[in-house]
Design an enzyme around this catalytic site. Structure first.
Site, mmCIF file in Angstrom:
data_model
loop_
_atom_site.group_PDB
_atom_site.id
_atom_site.type_symbol
_atom_site.label_atom_id
_atom_site.label_comp_id
_atom_site.label_asym_id
_atom_site.label_seq_id
_atom_site.Cartn_x
_atom_site.Cartn_y
_atom_site.Cartn_z
ATOM 1 C CE LYS A 42 -68.192 -15.918 -15.117
ATOM 2 N NZ LYS A 42 -68.072 -15.042 -16.329
ATOM 3 N N GLY A 43 -68.281 -21.800 -15.832
ATOM 4 C CA GLY A 43 -67.524 -23.050 -15.687
ATOM 5 C C GLY A 43 -66.224 -23.058 -16.473
ATOM 6 N N GLY A 44 -66.172 -22.223 -17.529
ATOM 7 C CA GLY A 44 -65.024 -22.251 -18.450
ATOM 8 C C GLY A 44 -65.502 -22.570 -19.864
ATOM 9 N NE ARG A 46 -67.105 -17.158 -25.561
ATOM 10 C CZ ARG A 46 -67.894 -17.306 -26.634
ATOM 11 N NH1 ARG A 46 -67.426 -17.855 -27.755
ATOM 12 N NH2 ARG A 46 -69.167 -16.944 -26.586
ATOM 13 N NE ARG A 123 -64.225 -21.595 -11.636
ATOM 14 C CZ ARG A 123 -64.141 -20.286 -11.933
ATOM 15 N NH1 ARG A 123 -65.060 -19.734 -12.722
ATOM 16 N NH2 ARG A 123 -63.174 -19.551 -11.458
ATOM 17 C CB SER A 131 -66.777 -17.171 -10.945
ATOM 18 O OG SER A 131 -66.735 -16.799 -12.291
ATOM 19 N NE ARG A 249 -65.763 -9.614 -14.795
ATOM 20 C CZ ARG A 249 -66.755 -10.239 -15.424
ATOM 21 N NH1 ARG A 249 -67.118 -11.450 -15.081
ATOM 22 N NH2 ARG A 249 -67.412 -9.645 -16.394
ATOM 23 N N PRO A 250 -60.487 -10.991 -11.321
ATOM 24 C CG PRO A 250 -59.564 -8.954 -10.680
ATOM 25 C CD PRO A 250 -60.162 -9.677 -11.845
ATOM 26 C CG HIS A 251 -63.126 -14.831 -8.076
ATOM 27 N ND1 HIS A 251 -63.285 -16.187 -7.919
ATOM 28 C CD2 HIS A 251 -63.287 -14.576 -9.397
ATOM 29 C CE1 HIS A 251 -63.539 -16.733 -9.101
ATOM 30 N NE2 HIS A 251 -63.526 -15.780 -10.011
HETATM 31 N N1 LIG Z 1 -57.882 -20.298 -20.544
HETATM 32 C C1 LIG Z 1 -58.728 -19.570 -19.829
HETATM 33 N N2 LIG Z 1 -58.673 -18.222 -19.857
HETATM 34 C C2 LIG Z 1 -59.544 -17.491 -19.113
HETATM 35 N N3 LIG Z 1 -60.496 -18.008 -18.318
HETATM 36 C C3 LIG Z 1 -60.579 -19.353 -18.271
HETATM 37 C C4 LIG Z 1 -59.699 -20.184 -19.012
HETATM 38 N N4 LIG Z 1 -60.019 -21.469 -18.739
HETATM 39 C C5 LIG Z 1 -61.026 -21.452 -17.868
HETATM 40 N N5 LIG Z 1 -61.364 -20.172 -17.581
HETATM 41 C C6 LIG Z 1 -62.413 -19.811 -16.649
HETATM 42 O O1 LIG Z 1 -63.586 -19.503 -17.377
HETATM 43 C C7 LIG Z 1 -64.403 -18.765 -16.468
HETATM 44 C C8 LIG Z 1 -65.539 -18.122 -17.220
HETATM 45 O O2 LIG Z 1 -66.405 -19.168 -17.559
HETATM 46 P P1 LIG Z 1 -67.399 -19.105 -18.781
HETATM 47 O O3 LIG Z 1 -66.658 -18.798 -20.034
HETATM 48 O O4 LIG Z 1 -68.179 -20.361 -18.760
HETATM 49 O O5 LIG Z 1 -68.299 -17.865 -18.384
HETATM 50 S S1 LIG Z 1 -69.726 -17.466 -18.988
HETATM 51 O O6 LIG Z 1 -70.720 -18.294 -18.323
HETATM 52 O O7 LIG Z 1 -69.689 -17.686 -20.447
HETATM 53 O O8 LIG Z 1 -69.872 -16.044 -18.626
HETATM 54 C C9 LIG Z 1 -63.437 -17.805 -15.819
HETATM 55 O O9 LIG Z 1 -63.946 -17.502 -14.541
HETATM 56 P P2 LIG Z 1 -63.338 -16.313 -13.632
HETATM 57 O O10 LIG Z 1 -61.905 -16.704 -13.349
HETATM 58 O O11 LIG Z 1 -64.160 -16.317 -12.412
HETATM 59 O O12 LIG Z 1 -63.445 -15.059 -14.434
HETATM 60 C C10 LIG Z 1 -62.127 -18.594 -15.782
HETATM 61 O O13 LIG Z 1 -61.771 -19.046 -14.504
#
Ligand SMILES: Nc1ncnc2c1ncn2[C@@H]1O[C@H](COP(=O)(O)OS(=O)(=O)O)[C@@H](OP(=O)(O)O)[C@H]1O
Length: 284
Positions: A42-44, A46, A123, A131, A249-251
């Protein structure tokens, strides 16, 4: 056998690496330039991987192979066979965020190649935990409340046995990695800045990987509906693309008093992490 012999080979085929006519493929079993996005969940991760894939010298596996945590018994040949084919000088990448908190992962990755470059998107651990919980809720709607899980008996001390809390103890996990890899093998990316300034963070990542800065602010736009940066032209379609619904996602609402307690709990661990990495991520 897994754990020895390097990753070389799987990407070295005789055809089809997409390099165009006349491109020379690496000799089979030539050592790969390998980088792993090892965390954090959930760090970002992807977003970072998708942004990096715009770079012509990055070839990344789209899915998470979970080799160094869940699938290690399948052996290195299996792992190698999953990897995209690369040309000389291209970097092979994969991301599996759970590696960062897997005790055996550093030793196993080091056993494969001590030259592996390691990227960790970090994060604020409080937001990260919420998250993580939001993701759990999306899979198991009847889950107890965040507070019930984060605090023992719902009111007591912070429950470090709960994975959503434990993953945020970055200093502890990093300690385990530093037994195998020097700090210079790591790049720590700020998950917050990846949202506020994706091109800036991508600049650091490309430098760390020894790549030309190809991915720049020209590639991003801020999508107000999504509330996140998105790509102006996605690979393949050439059309604008944001990450899917599960990203951003909305938290669920967590009472402010609980947030404050968690912040206080993480503060010493964050400070230790800043000292270890020489970077202040500004979470206090
Ligand atoms: N550009 C962009 N678009 C969408 N989301 C973004 C982006 N950059 C960072 N993030 C943040 O990525 C969070 C999901 O992290 P991960 O991809 O590491 O999640 S996972 O561990 O693979 O499930 C996701 O967490 P949540 O907001 O809690 O859904 C996002 O805050």
């Amino acid at each position: 056998m897994a754990g020895s012999g390097g990753l070389g080979g799987g990407a070295g085929g005789s055809q089809g690496a997409g390099g165009g006519p006349g491109a020379t493929l690496r000799a089979p079993r030539a050592p790969l330039l390998f980088a792993a996005l090892v965390g954090v969940k959930k760090g970002g991760t992807r977003a970072l991987l998708e942004f990096l894939r715009l770079h012509p010298d990055v070839r990344a596996l789209g899915s998470e192979p979970h080799f160094f945590d869940r699938c290690y018994e399948r052996g290195l040949a299996w792992y190698r066979s999953l990897m995209p084919r690369t040309l000389d000088g291209q970097i092979t990448m994969e991301k599996t965020p759970s590696y960062f908190v897997t005790r055996e992962a550093p030793r196993r990755i080091h056993g494969m190649s001590p030259a592996t470059k390691l990227i960790v998107v970090v994060r604020n651990p409080v937001t990260r935990a919420i998250s993580d919980y939001a993701q759990m809720l999306s899979k198991t709607p009847g889950l107890p409340s965040f507070g019930t899980l984060a605090f023992r008996r719902g009111l007591g001390p912070v429950d470090t046995a709960w994975s959503a809390v434990r993953i945020g103890l970055y200093a502890q996990h990093l300690d385990n990695w530093l037994r195998y890899f020097p700090l210079s093998r790591f790049l720590f990316v700020s998950g917050e800045r990846l949202v506020s300034d994706p091109a800036g963070e991508l600049g650091h990542v490309q430098d760390f990987l020894g790549l030309k800065r190809v991915v720049t602010d020209k590639h991003f736009y801020f999508n107000a509906t999504k509330g996140f940066p998105c790509l102006k032209k996605a690979q393949g379609s050439g059309r604008p693309r944001c990450l899917g619904k599960s990203k951003g996602r909305p938290h669920p609402r967590v009472p402010e008093a609980m947030v404050q307690r968690l912040r206080a709990f993480y503060r010493p661990f964050n400070r230790k992490f800043y000292q270890m990495t020489g970077q202040d991520f500004g979470w206090d």
